[in-house]
Write an enzyme that holds these catalytic residues in place. Structure first.
Site, mmCIF file in Angstrom:
data_model
loop_
_atom_site.group_PDB
_atom_site.id
_atom_site.type_symbol
_atom_site.label_atom_id
_atom_site.label_comp_id
_atom_site.label_asym_id
_atom_site.label_seq_id
_atom_site.Cartn_x
_atom_site.Cartn_y
_atom_site.Cartn_z
ATOM 1 C CG HIS A 76 11.898 -17.039 11.919
ATOM 2 N ND1 HIS A 76 11.296 -18.014 11.182
ATOM 3 C CD2 HIS A 76 13.204 -17.025 11.541
ATOM 4 C CE1 HIS A 76 12.199 -18.568 10.380
ATOM 5 N NE2 HIS A 76 13.361 -17.984 10.597
ATOM 6 C CG ASP A 130 15.540 -13.868 12.111
ATOM 7 O OD1 ASP A 130 16.737 -14.188 11.934
ATOM 8 O OD2 ASP A 130 14.654 -14.088 11.257
ATOM 9 C CG HIS A 132 21.806 -8.585 5.008
ATOM 10 N ND1 HIS A 132 22.448 -9.740 4.639
ATOM 11 C CD2 HIS A 132 20.562 -8.968 5.398
ATOM 12 C CE1 HIS A 132 21.639 -10.772 4.789
ATOM 13 N NE2 HIS A 132 20.486 -10.336 5.257
HETATM 14 O O1 DOR Z 1 15.376 -12.501 7.080
HETATM 15 C C1 DOR Z 1 16.133 -13.440 7.266
HETATM 16 N N1 DOR Z 1 17.453 -13.277 7.306
HETATM 17 N N2 DOR Z 1 15.606 -14.649 7.414
HETATM 18 C C2 DOR Z 1 16.371 -15.736 7.437
HETATM 19 O O2 DOR Z 1 15.828 -16.805 7.545
HETATM 20 C C3 DOR Z 1 17.836 -15.654 7.321
HETATM 21 C C4 DOR Z 1 18.292 -14.322 7.725
HETATM 22 C C5 DOR Z 1 19.704 -14.027 7.307
HETATM 23 O O3 DOR Z 1 20.591 -14.843 7.585
HETATM 24 O O4 DOR Z 1 19.952 -12.963 6.742
#
Ligand code: DOR
Length: 443
Positions: free
Chosen positions: A248, A320, A324
């Site tokens: 990234h 990426d 969540h």
């Molecule tokens: O935004 C991000 N989320 N950057 C990261 O490096 C890890 C990732 C995550 O695992 O949530």
């Protein structure tokens, strides 16, 4: 068993050809031009069984559709084992299939973190049981994926992984990274680096250290925290001869450093993500769906990334994908966790923004999303003759609005919510098997 995808435009040998794609026992047999039942198909490429007679087999109607080599996303977080309340192998790979991704490489910020073969096994078992597309994991660089301390057991994991990464954390000590690179080289695996120097971070950093942060009193994340570590690693990669891939990339300085290192013959490749190419800090709103690490940078950074993409400095576009829960993403820029989802929006937003926007041709986008990652990480599948047929069928003219409520992913936070896009996925195949199909009667 023979399947024939009829009447579509097929991406074959770097160009889109009108024709029938023939799949024999899960592998690409070739392309025949003309109607599948049209008597005597002229053979454009490959050996098409049934020459001189009509093609027979399972016919899949692909009229008005484009058949692309399945995308390979080398940067996804599938969250299992350990964080299945955010995403699972089943939900994440369903999202991948829905987005036309036929292979994903999963990042190791898991519990247990895959820092030894026994700790990797929980993930390998879940993949075996539940994955809808190919999943190739990364093993950790350090024990516990801490980015410091002791090296993980790289040797025992090497046969099962695409490379080694501590994604989510940078490797803080120079000597540890050098040791990792020497061992990874011996094991013929790349080091895949999240570059972030903790000494250059301030507590509570949540977005780029720029205009928006200053105007809204938010703590910024400097560009230097990324590019300083890129700079260090490029020197170590030159010294050790290790294959090195930068995750990234978000800053103009990193692009310039990688360009320079490539010219000097360092074995380096890199990726950036759709949000860094299409957005910048000017697009920020105080919502969790705009928060990720690294953060959206300035318009000048975005433009440098686009330039790097076009001149070959940036090899790959990866999402990426970092899901969540709603609650974790509902606390604005300051309070939400870092990470946005991307598997189901990557192709449409890039096709709309970059291909229709006149930045890249469709074959160039296919190179960045499918051919280059497959080549760089030595992964199988695709649309070349003899390969296991991994493909994504898209209606490139279909126009729709990105609606996270319809995602297969358990994550919903995307900065592209509400965006009008073109290019809707219709069907995805892995090894000649349909793993996802849009119910066109439905939405
Ligand atoms: O935004 C991000 N989320 N950057 C990261 O490096 C890890 C990732 C995550 O695992 O949530």
């Amino acid at each position: 068993m023979r399947q024939i995808l009829t009447g579509g435009r097929v991406f074959y040998n770097g160009v889109l050809l009108q024709g029938n794609l023939v799949i024999e026992n899960g592998r690409v047999a070739g392309i025949g031009a003309g109607d599948a039942d049209g008597g005597s198909p002229a053979v454009c490429a490959g050996k098409v069984p049934g020459q001189g007679g009509s093609l027979s087999g399972d016919l899949i109607d692909c009229r008005n559709l484009s058949i692309l080599p399945g995308f390979v996303d080398v940067h996804v977080h599938l969250r299992e084992p350990g964080f299945s309340f955010k995403e699972t192998i089943a939900s994440g790979t369903a999202a991948a299939a829905a987005g036309g991704m036929t292979t994903v490489c999963s990042m190791p910020n898991l519990d247990p973190a895959p820092d030894s073969l026994p700790h990797l096994e929980a993930q390998l078992e879940a993949i075996q049981r539940d994955a809808r597309v190919r999943v190739v994991p990364f093993g950790c660089i350090t024990q516990g994926q801490k980015g410091t301390g002791t090296l993980a057991d790289l040797e025992s994991m090497a046969p099962y992984v695409a490379g080694f990464s501590d994604d989510g954390r940078g490797v803080q000590e120079d000597a540890l990274m050098e040791q990792a690179m020497r061992l990874a080289k011996r094991l013929c695996r790349p080091i895949v680096a999240h570059c972030e120097d903790n000494r250059l971070l301030r507590p509570g950093g949540c977005i780029h250290d720029g205009r928006y942060a200053a105007a809204h009193g938010l703590v910024g994340i400097s560009s230097e925290s990324e590019w300083r570590q890129v700079e260090r690693d490029l020197k170590l990669a030159a010294k050790t001869g290790c294959r090195y891939h930068v995750c990234h990339v978000s800053t103009k300085e990193s692009v310039a450093l990688i360009r320079q290192a490539k010219r000097a013959g360092v074995a380096v490749s890199c990726e950036t993500a759709p949000h860094y190419l299409l957005l910048c800090e000017d697009d920020l709103q105080d919502e969790g769906r705009f928060k990720m690490n690294p953060p959206l940078r300035t318009a000048a950074d975005r433009d440098a990334l686009l330039e790097g993409l076009c001149d070959g400095t940036i090899d790959v576009i990866a999402t990426d994908h970092a899901p969540h829960t709603w609650e974790e993403k509902s606390r604005g820029l300051a309070g939400s966790l870092m990470g946005v989802v991307g598997l189901e929006t990557a192709f449409p937003v890039l096709y709309t923004g970059l291909v229709r926007g006149g930045v890249l041709s469709l074959p160039e986008l296919v190179e960045k999303m499918s051919l280059a990652p497959r080549r760089l990480f030595g992964l199988p599948g695709g649309l070349e003759e003899g390969q296991e047929a991994d493909l994504a069928v898209f209606d490139l003219d279909a126009e729709y609005t990105v609606d996270p409520e319809g995602f297969c992913s358990m994550g919903r936070a995307t900065p592209f919510a509400g965006r009008r896009v073109r290019g809707e996925s219709r069907m995805t195949m892995v090894k000649g098997r349909v793993v996802w199909q849009r119910n066109t009667q439905g939405k």
